[in-house]
Design a protein around this motif. Sequence first.
Motif, mmCIF file in Angstrom:
data_model
loop_
_atom_site.group_PDB
_atom_site.id
_atom_site.type_symbol
_atom_site.label_atom_id
_atom_site.label_comp_id
_atom_site.label_asym_id
_atom_site.label_seq_id
_atom_site.Cartn_x
_atom_site.Cartn_y
_atom_site.Cartn_z
ATOM 1 N N LEU A 152 -142.323 24.142 9.768
ATOM 2 C CA LEU A 152 -143.128 25.293 9.347
ATOM 3 C C LEU A 152 -143.387 26.257 10.506
ATOM 4 O O LEU A 152 -143.894 27.356 10.290
ATOM 5 C CB LEU A 152 -144.450 24.818 8.746
ATOM 6 C CG LEU A 152 -144.304 24.017 7.446
ATOM 7 C CD1 LEU A 152 -145.650 23.450 7.008
ATOM 8 C CD2 LEU A 152 -143.705 24.882 6.336
ATOM 9 N N ASP A 210 -144.973 29.505 8.844
ATOM 10 C CA ASP A 210 -146.366 29.223 8.517
ATOM 11 C C ASP A 210 -147.187 30.503 8.419
ATOM 12 O O ASP A 210 -147.950 30.695 7.461
ATOM 13 C CB ASP A 210 -146.957 28.294 9.572
ATOM 14 C CG ASP A 210 -148.413 27.961 9.320
ATOM 15 O OD1 ASP A 210 -148.703 27.283 8.313
ATOM 16 O OD2 ASP A 210 -149.269 28.388 10.115
ATOM 17 N N ARG A 247 -148.475 20.326 2.957
ATOM 18 C CA ARG A 247 -149.456 21.397 3.130
ATOM 19 C C ARG A 247 -149.473 22.263 1.880
ATOM 20 O O ARG A 247 -148.444 22.513 1.264
ATOM 21 C CB ARG A 247 -149.107 22.240 4.356
ATOM 22 C CG ARG A 247 -150.087 23.352 4.689
ATOM 23 C CD ARG A 247 -149.698 24.013 6.014
ATOM 24 N NE ARG A 247 -149.862 23.084 7.137
ATOM 25 C CZ ARG A 247 -149.462 23.343 8.372
ATOM 26 N NH1 ARG A 247 -148.871 24.489 8.659
ATOM 27 N NH2 ARG A 247 -149.653 22.463 9.336
ATOM 28 N N TYR A 249 -150.715 26.052 0.479
ATOM 29 C CA TYR A 249 -151.134 27.410 0.833
ATOM 30 C C TYR A 249 -151.712 28.048 -0.435
ATOM 31 O O TYR A 249 -151.006 28.207 -1.434
ATOM 32 C CB TYR A 249 -149.954 28.239 1.321
ATOM 33 C CG TYR A 249 -149.319 27.760 2.605
ATOM 34 C CD1 TYR A 249 -149.698 28.302 3.839
ATOM 35 C CD2 TYR A 249 -148.323 26.793 2.591
ATOM 36 C CE1 TYR A 249 -149.103 27.873 5.023
ATOM 37 C CE2 TYR A 249 -147.724 26.362 3.769
ATOM 38 C CZ TYR A 249 -148.122 26.908 4.976
ATOM 39 O OH TYR A 249 -147.528 26.480 6.142
#
Length: 259
Positions: A152, A210, A247, A249
């Motif tokens: 990322l 990222d 992760r 987002y």
Amino acid sequence: MSLENHAEFKLSITKALGDQLADALKELTPAPLTVEGIRSLRPLPGVYQLYKDDDLVYVGKADRSLPQRIEKHYRKISGRTNISLDQMAFTCLYVDEDFGAVAPERLLINRHRGQGEVPWNYNGFGNNDPGKRRDTTEVEEGHFDHEHPINLEYQLTGLLAERTLTEETVPLSTLLQEAKAQLPYVFRYQASKEFDDIDVELSNTYATADETLKAIAARLPDKWQITALPGYLIMYPKAEDYPSARRYYRNTGVVDVWQ
């Protein structure tokens, strides 16, 4: 004393072909996996082998163009963690005969697997987009994506660079398209017409995947979510949990779930 005048004999043409291919590849010196080295190859079909730290880790074939196929692997590895392109090398053979019926790469795989080599074959390395059904599948230890998840922090050099000189914002749909084109791993998302009407402020700080994903997520409508899975990214209008997610987002922020 009695002597037998007959016996059984099994002729294995496929094994002989596999041995010949392996012997021919063994005579070659692995070359560093670089863009220059790959693009120096002729656009012909054939078989190839990938080496990591001098260990044979993968055998594959190209039905049409060796450089095109090998460059896909170069791009994939460039976006992964726990591995460097400096560790990688390759050899290849142009095979212009019609070996479709005997699958030359399978002959090589069978030979090398018997010797404890080619661990990247059948562990997910050669997959492209695994499809939506795999999104909810837990990635097990030993799988390529588990050992080498997507990076990322991958640098998106020049992302929208020209636009920042003349424009202050771009449609969300444009940022999504350009991020998808530059990322060295799959970014699968559900397109929506409303993205054309949502503006994102341009910034030259979109240097990494990222940072770009955070900028995109901040402008997403409610309930939309970008999920970083071990091997790729997905974005859908539903904030759900995925067993192997690294992760999330969301427009409310970033959530890390896999250490």
